[in-house]
Design a protein around this motif. Structure first.
Motif, PDB file in Angstrom:
ATOM      1  N   THR A 224      -3.054  -4.501   7.246  1.00  0.00           N
ATOM      2  CA  THR A 224      -4.018  -5.104   8.160  1.00  0.00           C
ATOM      3  C   THR A 224      -3.403  -5.145   9.558  1.00  0.00           C
ATOM      4  O   THR A 224      -2.381  -5.795   9.774  1.00  0.00           O
TER       5      THR A 224
ATOM      6  N   ASP B 198       3.263  -3.129   3.350  1.00  0.00           N
ATOM      7  CA  ASP B 198       2.091  -3.863   3.832  1.00  0.00           C
ATOM      8  C   ASP B 198       2.475  -4.586   5.109  1.00  0.00           C
ATOM      9  O   ASP B 198       3.654  -4.777   5.420  1.00  0.00           O
TER      10      ASP B 198
ATOM     11  N   HIS C 152       0.857  -1.186   0.000  1.00  0.00           N
ATOM     12  CA  HIS C 152       0.000   0.000   0.000  1.00  0.00           C
ATOM     13  C   HIS C 152       0.893   1.236   0.000  1.00  0.00           C
ATOM     14  O   HIS C 152       1.943   1.258   0.645  1.00  0.00           O
TER      15      HIS C 152
ATOM     16  N   ASN D 237      -7.343  -1.722   8.605  1.00  0.00           N
ATOM     17  CA  ASN D 237      -8.315  -2.748   8.206  1.00  0.00           C
ATOM     18  C   ASN D 237      -7.990  -3.418   6.879  1.00  0.00           C
ATOM     19  O   ASN D 237      -8.785  -4.193   6.349  1.00  0.00           O
ATOM     20  N   GLY D 238      -6.800  -3.113   6.301  1.00  0.00           N
ATOM     21  CA  GLY D 238      -6.406  -3.752   5.053  1.00  0.00           C
ATOM     22  C   GLY D 238      -6.901  -3.054   3.805  1.00  0.00           C
ATOM     23  O   GLY D 238      -6.547  -3.463   2.696  1.00  0.00           O
ATOM     24  N   THR D 239      -7.712  -2.015   3.924  1.00  0.00           N
ATOM     25  CA  THR D 239      -8.195  -1.258   2.778  1.00  0.00           C
ATOM     26  C   THR D 239      -7.308  -0.031   2.586  1.00  0.00           C
ATOM     27  O   THR D 239      -7.327   0.891   3.398  1.00  0.00           O
ATOM     28  N   LYS D 240      -6.491  -0.044   1.544  1.00  0.00           N
ATOM     29  CA  LYS D 240      -5.526   1.014   1.228  1.00  0.00           C
ATOM     30  C   LYS D 240      -4.485   1.199   2.332  1.00  0.00           C
ATOM     31  O   LYS D 240      -3.814   2.229   2.380  1.00  0.00           O
ATOM     32  N   LYS D 241      -4.367   0.236   3.201  1.00  0.00           N
ATOM     33  CA  LYS D 241      -3.402   0.287   4.298  1.00  0.00           C
ATOM     34  C   LYS D 241      -3.171  -1.134   4.800  1.00  0.00           C
ATOM     35  O   LYS D 241      -3.947  -2.046   4.492  1.00  0.00           O
TER      36      LYS D 241
END
Length: 409
Positions: free
Chosen positions: A249, A386, A199, A243-247
């Motif tokens: 987890t 990530d 990301h 939360n794993g969305t564009k970033k």
């Protein structure tokens, strides 16, 4: 310096013993403190915290001084060789001195010479920026680790390719008792894999023309520290609650995060809940496990005792070592939520099973025209990173029962 640090540690330990004795001698029959005594105890804790922060500052100062006092070169101990083939091959690409010199000339100067431009061609990124020299890359990574707790404790790898596929054993096979001359039953390991991507994270800073032309201004040091502060803080936040969305987890994410080991029925941490969290983690992971919590959780835990009337919190006496709970190190982060309904408020586990993947190098762009009218130069940096739990059972978390809190956001 070392003597001062040790003296402060001894003073901090004495202050902690005095605070414990005060707590014991001033509890009411109900086991609580009066408002006046609670205020006194709070001030004692603040003094202990202040001593701890001063110890950390002195330790960091000592590290910097040790680094600066290292020799800049090593004495020649071997005889020179007459054979050209024996001469070590120089560094190339972004590792070379030529590239590093050209890079910093690019940083300081608006008008690049053809020679500088040609040298920088080896480090041009696909987006038009320049890869930082490897020596500076190492400085920046070290600075990121200093600003970022998770990077110190997690497993960090670097890749130049796309998604990183991590193989793992999901379930192990077992042995079986059997009759004499009977066939050995099959029991295979079950394999799985986790994919870790990348990301994009970025920021930019502005530097005045006056500072740029001032030879006394260490622009390399400034850029490293400022970018590390910004990138490190944003990384750490994602490594905990992303939360794993564009970033990445995060460890506390509701999906693909660490397993919940203990659920509190109320927003109050107890000695039993700490012991339960400790033993919710399997013994192999406890050997390298650490505690991570918010600073606000520390105050309540310092007052807790086990069933043998021993305080669970133990202050460190040795320089460079953290305090402990149940003999395991304690770290704090502002990105671990405070104790409140629905929040995941504490981490206990082996963070080597949280993997951070850095892709390629960090990229700089110099923005000459954007702020020219205000007499400033902009510098932008980006990186691709990530993070993910590769084995959730290796880390356990404490969650307060209630409505959904800030975890996994």
């Amino acid at each position: 310096m070392a003597t001062t640090i040790n003296e402060l540690r001894a003073k901090r330990a004495q202050a902690w013993e005095a605070a414990k004795n005060f707590l014991e001698s001033h509890r009411t029959e109900k086991g609580i403190l009066s408002a006046e005594d609670d205020a006194t105890y709070t001030r004692m804790e603040q003094d202990i915290d202040a001593l701890g922060k001063e110890i950390k500052r002195l330790e960091r100062q000592q590290e910097i001084e040790n680094e600066l006092n290292r020799p800049t070169s090593q004495p020649i101990t071997a005889k020179p060789s007459a054979n050209v083939g024996d001469i070590p091959v120089g560094k190339h690409g972004t590792k070379s001195k030529e590239y590093s010199a050209a890079f910093w000339n690019m940083i300081r100067s608006r008008n690049l010479t053809p020679d500088v431009v040609n040298v920088l061609q080896v480090g041009i990124d696909a987006d038009g920026g320049y890869l930082v020299p490897q020596e500076f890359e190492k400085t920046l990574i070290d600075a990121l680790a200093e600003e970022n707790l998770v990077r110190k404790l997690a497993h960090v790898i670097t890749t130049d390719t796309g998604d990183k596929v991590i193989p793992m054993v999901k379930n192990h096979g077992t042995a079986s008792w059997m009759d004499e001359n009977a066939l050995v039953p099959e029991s295979d390991d079950e394999f799985d894999q986790i994919s870790v991507g990348a990301h994009k994270l970025g920021t930019f800073i502005k530097v005045s023309d006056e500072l740029m032309s001032d030879s006394a201004f260490d622009i390399a040091d400034y850029i490293a520290k400022e970018f590390a502060r910004r990138m490190g803080a944003k990384e750490e936040e994602a490594f905990f609650i992303g939360n794993g969305t564009k970033k990445p987890t995060g460890i506390l994410a509701d999906t693909d995060g660490a397993d919940v080991g203990v659920t509190l029925n109320s927003a109050a941490i107890t000695a039993d809940s700490l012991i339960d969290l400790f033993y919710s983690l399997r013994a192999p992971y406890r050997r390298n496990a650490v505690w991570i919590m918010n600073d606000s959780s520390v105050k309540a835990i310092r007052k807790l005792k086990d069933k043998n009337d021993q305080y669970l919190w133990q202050t460190a006496l040795t320089a460079g070592t953290p305090d402990t709970i149940l003999n395991r190190p304690v770290y704090t982060s502002p990105y671990v939520p405070e104790v409140a309904a629905g929040n995941k408020v504490m981490i206990f586990g082996d963070l080597q099973y949280y993997w951070i993947v850095d892709r390629q190098g960090r990229v700089f762009k110099r923005l000459n025209e954007l702020f020219a009218t205000s007499g400033q130069v902009g510098f932008m940096t980006t990186q691709r990173v990530d993070g993910k739990m590769v084995l959730p059972e290796a880390v356990k978390v404490m969650q307060v029962k209630g409505s959904s809190g800030s975890s996994g956001s």
